[in-house]
Write a protein that holds these residues in place. Structure first.
Motif, PDB file in Angstrom:
ATOM      1  N   ALA A  77       0.741  -1.211   0.072  1.00 46.74           N
ATOM      2  CA  ALA A  77       0.091  -0.091   0.023  1.00 46.74           C
ATOM      3  C   ALA A  77       0.825   1.243   0.112  1.00 46.74           C
ATOM      4  CB  ALA A  77      -1.058  -0.008   1.316  1.00 46.74           C
ATOM      5  N   GLU A  78       1.997   1.221   0.881  1.00 44.27           N
ATOM      6  CA  GLU A  78       2.759   2.343   0.691  1.00 44.27           C
ATOM      7  C   GLU A  78       4.188   2.116   0.515  1.00 44.27           C
ATOM      8  OE1 GLU A  78       2.229   4.148   4.550  1.00 44.27           O
ATOM      9  OE2 GLU A  78      -0.181   3.858   4.501  1.00 44.27           O
ATOM     10  N   PRO A  79       4.594   2.081  -0.840  1.00 42.91           N
ATOM     11  CA  PRO A  79       6.028   1.800  -1.149  1.00 42.91           C
ATOM     12  C   PRO A  79       7.275   2.710  -0.700  1.00 42.91           C
ATOM     13  CG  PRO A  79       4.655   2.631  -3.000  1.00 42.91           C
ATOM     14  CD  PRO A  79       3.797   2.692  -1.904  1.00 42.91           C
ATOM     15  N   GLU A  80       6.761   3.805  -0.451  1.00 44.36           N
ATOM     16  CA  GLU A  80       7.725   4.882   0.036  1.00 44.36           C
ATOM     17  C   GLU A  80       8.263   4.424   1.452  1.00 44.36           C
ATOM     18  OE1 GLU A  80       5.240   7.013  -2.877  1.00 44.36           O
ATOM     19  OE2 GLU A  80       4.866   5.892  -0.874  1.00 44.36           O
ATOM     20  N   GLN A  81       7.329   4.112   2.495  1.00 47.21           N
ATOM     21  CA  GLN A  81       7.650   3.603   3.677  1.00 47.21           C
ATOM     22  C   GLN A  81       8.343   2.319   3.644  1.00 47.21           C
ATOM     23  OE1 GLN A  81       4.030   3.835   5.953  1.00 47.21           O
ATOM     24  NE2 GLN A  81       3.968   6.152   6.065  1.00 47.21           N
ATOM     25  N   LEU A  82       7.907   1.267   2.943  1.00 45.33           N
ATOM     26  CA  LEU A  82       8.668   0.097   2.863  1.00 45.33           C
ATOM     27  C   LEU A  82       9.805   0.144   2.305  1.00 45.33           C
ATOM     28  CD1 LEU A  82       7.977  -2.874   3.670  1.00 45.33           C
ATOM     29  CD2 LEU A  82       7.004  -3.466   1.364  1.00 45.33           C
ATOM     30  N   ALA A  83      10.133   0.960   1.318  1.00 44.80           N
ATOM     31  CA  ALA A  83      11.491   1.223   0.773  1.00 44.80           C
ATOM     32  C   ALA A  83      12.503   1.685   1.695  1.00 44.80           C
ATOM     33  CB  ALA A  83      11.476   2.616  -0.384  1.00 44.80           C
ATOM     34  N   GLU A  84      12.060   2.272   2.871  1.00 48.83           N
ATOM     35  CA  GLU A  84      13.001   2.807   3.748  1.00 48.83           C
ATOM     36  C   GLU A  84      13.457   1.631   4.664  1.00 48.83           C
ATOM     37  OE1 GLU A  84      14.274   5.698   4.434  1.00 48.83           O
ATOM     38  OE2 GLU A  84      13.266   6.459   2.483  1.00 48.83           O
ATOM     39  N   PHE A  85      12.565   0.800   4.648  1.00 56.02           N
ATOM     40  CA  PHE A  85      13.055  -0.668   5.530  1.00 56.02           C
ATOM     41  C   PHE A  85      14.037  -1.389   4.862  1.00 56.02           C
ATOM     42  CE2 PHE A  85      12.424  -5.113   5.749  1.00 56.02           C
ATOM     43  CZ  PHE A  85      12.551  -5.447   7.200  1.00 56.02           C
TER      44      PHE A  85
ATOM     45  N   THR B  23      17.174   3.881  -6.732  1.00 52.48           N
ATOM     46  CA  THR B  23      17.728   4.026  -8.083  1.00 52.48           C
ATOM     47  C   THR B  23      16.427   4.424  -9.075  1.00 52.48           C
ATOM     48  OG1 THR B  23      17.457   1.626  -8.329  1.00 52.48           O
ATOM     49  CG2 THR B  23      19.733   2.262  -7.490  1.00 52.48           C
ATOM     50  N   TYR B  24      15.543   4.300  -8.630  1.00 58.66           N
ATOM     51  CA  TYR B  24      14.300   4.877  -9.397  1.00 58.66           C
ATOM     52  C   TYR B  24      13.112   5.055  -8.702  1.00 58.66           C
ATOM     53  CZ  TYR B  24      10.500   4.964 -13.026  1.00 58.66           C
ATOM     54  OH  TYR B  24       9.254   5.117 -13.767  1.00 58.66           O
ATOM     55  N   VAL B  25      12.350   6.306  -8.788  1.00 59.84           N
ATOM     56  CA  VAL B  25      10.945   6.602  -8.059  1.00 59.84           C
ATOM     57  C   VAL B  25      10.085   7.232  -8.914  1.00 59.84           C
ATOM     58  CG1 VAL B  25      10.304   7.917  -5.921  1.00 59.84           C
ATOM     59  CG2 VAL B  25      12.582   7.007  -6.091  1.00 59.84           C
ATOM     60  N   ASN B  26       8.780   6.809  -8.930  1.00 61.65           N
ATOM     61  CA  ASN B  26       7.789   7.510  -9.552  1.00 61.65           C
ATOM     62  C   ASN B  26       6.433   7.421  -8.658  1.00 61.65           C
ATOM     63  OD1 ASN B  26       6.142   5.159 -10.079  1.00 61.65           O
ATOM     64  ND2 ASN B  26       6.872   4.996 -12.167  1.00 61.65           N
ATOM     65  N   ALA B  27       5.445   7.832  -8.980  1.00 61.23           N
ATOM     66  CA  ALA B  27       4.217   7.915  -8.095  1.00 61.23           C
ATOM     67  C   ALA B  27       3.984   6.537  -7.498  1.00 61.23           C
ATOM     68  CB  ALA B  27       3.094   8.690  -8.721  1.00 61.23           C
ATOM     69  N   ASN B  28       4.176   5.463  -8.196  1.00 59.43           N
ATOM     70  CA  ASN B  28       3.582   4.140  -7.842  1.00 59.43           C
ATOM     71  C   ASN B  28       4.742   3.116  -7.528  1.00 59.43           C
ATOM     72  OD1 ASN B  28       0.727   4.510  -7.908  1.00 59.43           O
ATOM     73  ND2 ASN B  28       0.857   4.983  -9.740  1.00 59.43           N
TER      74      ASN B  28
ATOM     75  N   THR C 278      21.757  -6.525  -4.931  1.00 59.55           N
ATOM     76  CA  THR C 278      20.453  -7.017  -4.970  1.00 59.55           C
ATOM     77  C   THR C 278      19.294  -5.813  -5.629  1.00 59.55           C
ATOM     78  OG1 THR C 278      20.683  -8.231  -2.981  1.00 59.55           O
ATOM     79  CG2 THR C 278      18.405  -7.838  -3.363  1.00 59.55           C
ATOM     80  N   ARG C 279      18.668  -6.290  -6.139  1.00 57.72           N
ATOM     81  CA  ARG C 279      17.559  -5.225  -6.822  1.00 57.72           C
ATOM     82  C   ARG C 279      16.253  -5.638  -6.546  1.00 57.72           C
ATOM     83  NH1 ARG C 279      18.380  -4.192 -13.063  1.00 57.72           N
ATOM     84  NH2 ARG C 279      16.733  -2.630 -12.606  1.00 57.72           N
ATOM     85  N   LEU C 280      15.551  -4.667  -5.952  1.00 55.56           N
ATOM     86  CA  LEU C 280      14.241  -4.847  -5.229  1.00 55.56           C
ATOM     87  C   LEU C 280      13.480  -3.724  -5.768  1.00 55.56           C
ATOM     88  CD1 LEU C 280      12.515  -6.599  -3.215  1.00 55.56           C
ATOM     89  CD2 LEU C 280      13.034  -5.265  -1.619  1.00 55.56           C
ATOM     90  N   ALA C 281      11.974  -4.009  -6.138  1.00 57.46           N
ATOM     91  CA  ALA C 281      11.146  -2.774  -6.487  1.00 57.46           C
ATOM     92  C   ALA C 281       9.844  -2.949  -5.545  1.00 57.46           C
ATOM     93  CB  ALA C 281      10.617  -2.731  -7.915  1.00 57.46           C
ATOM     94  N   LEU C 282       9.414  -1.729  -4.982  1.00 58.37           N
ATOM     95  CA  LEU C 282       8.132  -1.662  -4.341  1.00 58.37           C
ATOM     96  C   LEU C 282       7.125  -0.802  -5.000  1.00 58.37           C
ATOM     97  CD1 LEU C 282      10.452  -0.657  -1.376  1.00 58.37           C
ATOM     98  CD2 LEU C 282       9.132  -3.095  -1.496  1.00 58.37           C
TER      99      LEU C 282
END
Length: 130
Positions: free
Chosen positions: A14-22, A32-37, A47-51
């Protein structure tokens, strides 16, 4: 030349920005990449991971059968206790109190959004004999 250059594991939440901090803190990584979703992270070890934002995402319920394991990550660590303490300090939680049987020492955990992952310590190889 390879058609596929790299793979990225994508977790819906639901909240990728918060989970990205973890995950940035856990993997000593950077965005390395951020957009609205979507937020993509590359960890210090590559390791590469997207939320990905999914406002209807529901956490997996593993080990319960309903909405069970959808996917999980394995992280190789050098010190299980230290890695587990870091997970907890970042808002994650252990899922099992005991290590699983087998050749690897491992512990199941979840991130703050409920995605499961495994901390795995690979035993040192035995020295060659003879």
């Amino acid at each position: 030349m390879a058609l596929v250059e790299a793979g990225v594991v994508v977790l819906d939440c639901a909240e990728p920005e918060q989970l990205a901090e973890f995950y940035k803190a856990l993997l000593d990584g950077e965005e390395t990449y951020v957009n609205a979703n979507r937020v993509e992270i590359t960890g210090a070890g590559g390791t590469r991971l997207a939320l990905r934002r999914d406002v209807n995402a529901t956490p997996p319920s593993w080990p319960r059968p309903e909405n069970s394991l959808q996917a999980h990550l394995d992280f190789v660590v050098t010190d299980l206790d230290e890695a587990e303490r870091r997970v907890v300090s970042l808002g994650g939680r252990p899922l099992e109190a005991k290590s699983a049987p087998g050749p690897y020492e491992e512990r199941a955990c979840s991130d703050p959004a409920g995605h499961s992952f495994t901390l795995r310590k690979v035993p040192a190889p035995a020295p060659k004999q003879g």
